[in-house]
Design a protein around this motif. Structure first.
Motif, short mmCIF file in Angstrom:
data_model
loop_
_atom_site.label_atom_id
_atom_site.label_comp_id
_atom_site.label_asym_id
_atom_site.label_seq_id
_atom_site.Cartn_x
_atom_site.Cartn_y
_atom_site.Cartn_z
N LYS A 89 1.47 6.91 -6.61
CA LYS A 89 0.28 7.71 -6.94
C LYS A 89 0.51 9.18 -6.62
O LYS A 89 0.14 10.07 -7.39
CB LYS A 89 -0.93 7.18 -6.18
N LYS A 90 1.15 9.44 -5.48
CA LYS A 90 1.43 10.82 -5.07
C LYS A 90 2.36 11.50 -6.09
O LYS A 90 2.13 12.64 -6.48
CB LYS A 90 2.07 10.83 -3.68
N GLU A 91 3.41 10.78 -6.52
CA GLU A 91 4.32 11.34 -7.52
C GLU A 91 3.59 11.62 -8.84
O GLU A 91 3.80 12.66 -9.47
CB GLU A 91 5.48 10.38 -7.76
N LEU A 92 2.74 10.68 -9.24
CA LEU A 92 1.97 10.86 -10.47
C LEU A 92 1.03 12.06 -10.34
O LEU A 92 0.92 12.87 -11.27
CB LEU A 92 1.18 9.60 -10.80
N LEU A 93 0.36 12.18 -9.21
CA LEU A 93 -0.56 13.30 -9.00
C LEU A 93 0.16 14.64 -9.09
O LEU A 93 -0.34 15.58 -9.71
CB LEU A 93 -1.27 13.17 -7.65
N GLU A 94 1.35 14.74 -8.51
CA GLU A 94 2.13 15.98 -8.58
C GLU A 94 2.46 16.33 -10.03
O GLU A 94 2.35 17.49 -10.43
CB GLU A 94 3.41 15.86 -7.76
N LYS A 95 2.84 15.33 -10.81
CA LYS A 95 3.17 15.57 -12.22
C LYS A 95 1.92 15.99 -13.01
O LYS A 95 1.98 16.91 -13.83
CB LYS A 95 3.77 14.31 -12.85
N VAL A 96 0.80 15.33 -12.75
CA VAL A 96 -0.44 15.64 -13.47
C VAL A 96 -0.95 17.02 -13.08
O VAL A 96 -1.38 17.79 -13.93
CB VAL A 96 -1.50 14.55 -13.22
N GLU A 105 0.83 -1.21 0.00
CA GLU A 105 0.00 0.00 0.00
C GLU A 105 0.87 1.26 0.00
O GLU A 105 0.58 2.23 -0.70
CB GLU A 105 -0.93 0.01 1.21
N LYS A 106 1.94 1.21 0.76
CA LYS A 106 2.85 2.35 0.84
C LYS A 106 3.48 2.64 -0.53
O LYS A 106 3.59 3.79 -0.94
CB LYS A 106 3.94 2.08 1.88
N GLY A 107 3.88 1.60 -1.23
CA GLY A 107 4.47 1.77 -2.56
C GLY A 107 3.49 2.34 -3.56
O GLY A 107 3.83 3.22 -4.35
N ARG A 108 2.24 1.82 -3.54
CA ARG A 108 1.21 2.33 -4.46
C ARG A 108 0.91 3.80 -4.17
O ARG A 108 0.80 4.61 -5.08
CB ARG A 108 -0.07 1.51 -4.33
N GLU A 109 0.77 4.12 -2.88
CA GLU A 109 0.47 5.51 -2.50
C GLU A 109 1.61 6.46 -2.87
O GLU A 109 1.37 7.58 -3.30
CB GLU A 109 0.15 5.60 -1.01
N SER A 110 2.83 6.01 -2.71
CA SER A 110 3.98 6.83 -3.07
C SER A 110 4.01 7.10 -4.57
O SER A 110 4.21 8.24 -5.01
CB SER A 110 5.27 6.14 -2.62
N ILE A 130 -6.38 11.82 -8.21
CA ILE A 130 -6.44 10.70 -9.15
C ILE A 130 -7.06 9.54 -8.41
O ILE A 130 -6.68 9.25 -7.27
CB ILE A 130 -5.04 10.31 -9.65
N TYR A 131 -8.03 8.88 -9.05
CA TYR A 131 -8.65 7.70 -8.47
C TYR A 131 -8.37 6.52 -9.38
O TYR A 131 -8.66 6.57 -10.57
CB TYR A 131 -10.16 7.89 -8.33
N TYR A 132 -7.81 5.45 -8.80
CA TYR A 132 -7.57 4.24 -9.58
C TYR A 132 -8.92 3.54 -9.79
O TYR A 132 -9.67 3.33 -8.85
CB TYR A 132 -6.64 3.28 -8.86
#
Length: 156
Positions: free
Chosen positions: A124-131, A117-122, A148-150
């Protein structure tokens, strides 16, 4: 030198050392108290700068999930939606740039990173910042994407 003169001269340095210690202690206490009062009265910077959270707007979904190559011949099937802000307006932006950023983000990642979960959230957070940066309204300096919602996240 008489005995009285010796006692008087011996007491003078003791008194001055005691007085010096008392003054030093008083300065430290007053300085610490002043600093403490300053920080207590200053308040939290978050309170001083209450940033308005963006209001949720439309949700833009991908048409189809994408398959991304991970490390060691593994794959990620990914689908997501973008939560836009009210400032995005009525017209939904093209999601192609967000898909491209997601492919860049996840390509080559280890499956072990994404299984926790920690890896997915990390990630996702990086992707959200880029988006968020990619879709920011440059003219008005307003945030267009807020989350962003998966909808699909399957590793193989």
């Amino acid at each position: 030198m008489s005995k009285d003169e010796k006692d008087a001269s011996a007491e003078a340095p003791k008194r001055s050392k005691k007085m010096l210690m008392i003054i030093m202690i008083a300065l430290v206490v007053l300085g610490g108290g002043g600093a403490g009062a300053f920080f207590m009265l200053k308040g939290d910077s978050a309170e001083a700068k209450e940033v308005e959270k963006p209001v949720k707007g439309a949700v833009v979904a991908m048409d189809n999930a994408i398959t991304i190559n991970l490390a060691d011949a593994h794959y990620l099937k990914l689908g997501f939606t973008l939560q836009l802000t009210e400032a995005a307006g009525e017209e939904a932006p093209d999601i192609a740039e967000a898909i491209d950023l997601a492919i860049d983000q996840y390509t080559g990642m280890e499956v072990a990173e994404l299984e926790t979960e920690k890896g997915r959230e990390s990630a996702k957070k990086e992707l959200l910042e880029k988006v968020e940066k990619a879709y920011e309204n440059e003219e008005e300096k307003t945030q267009v994407v807020m989350d962003i919602y998966y909808t699909q996240f399957v590793t193989q």
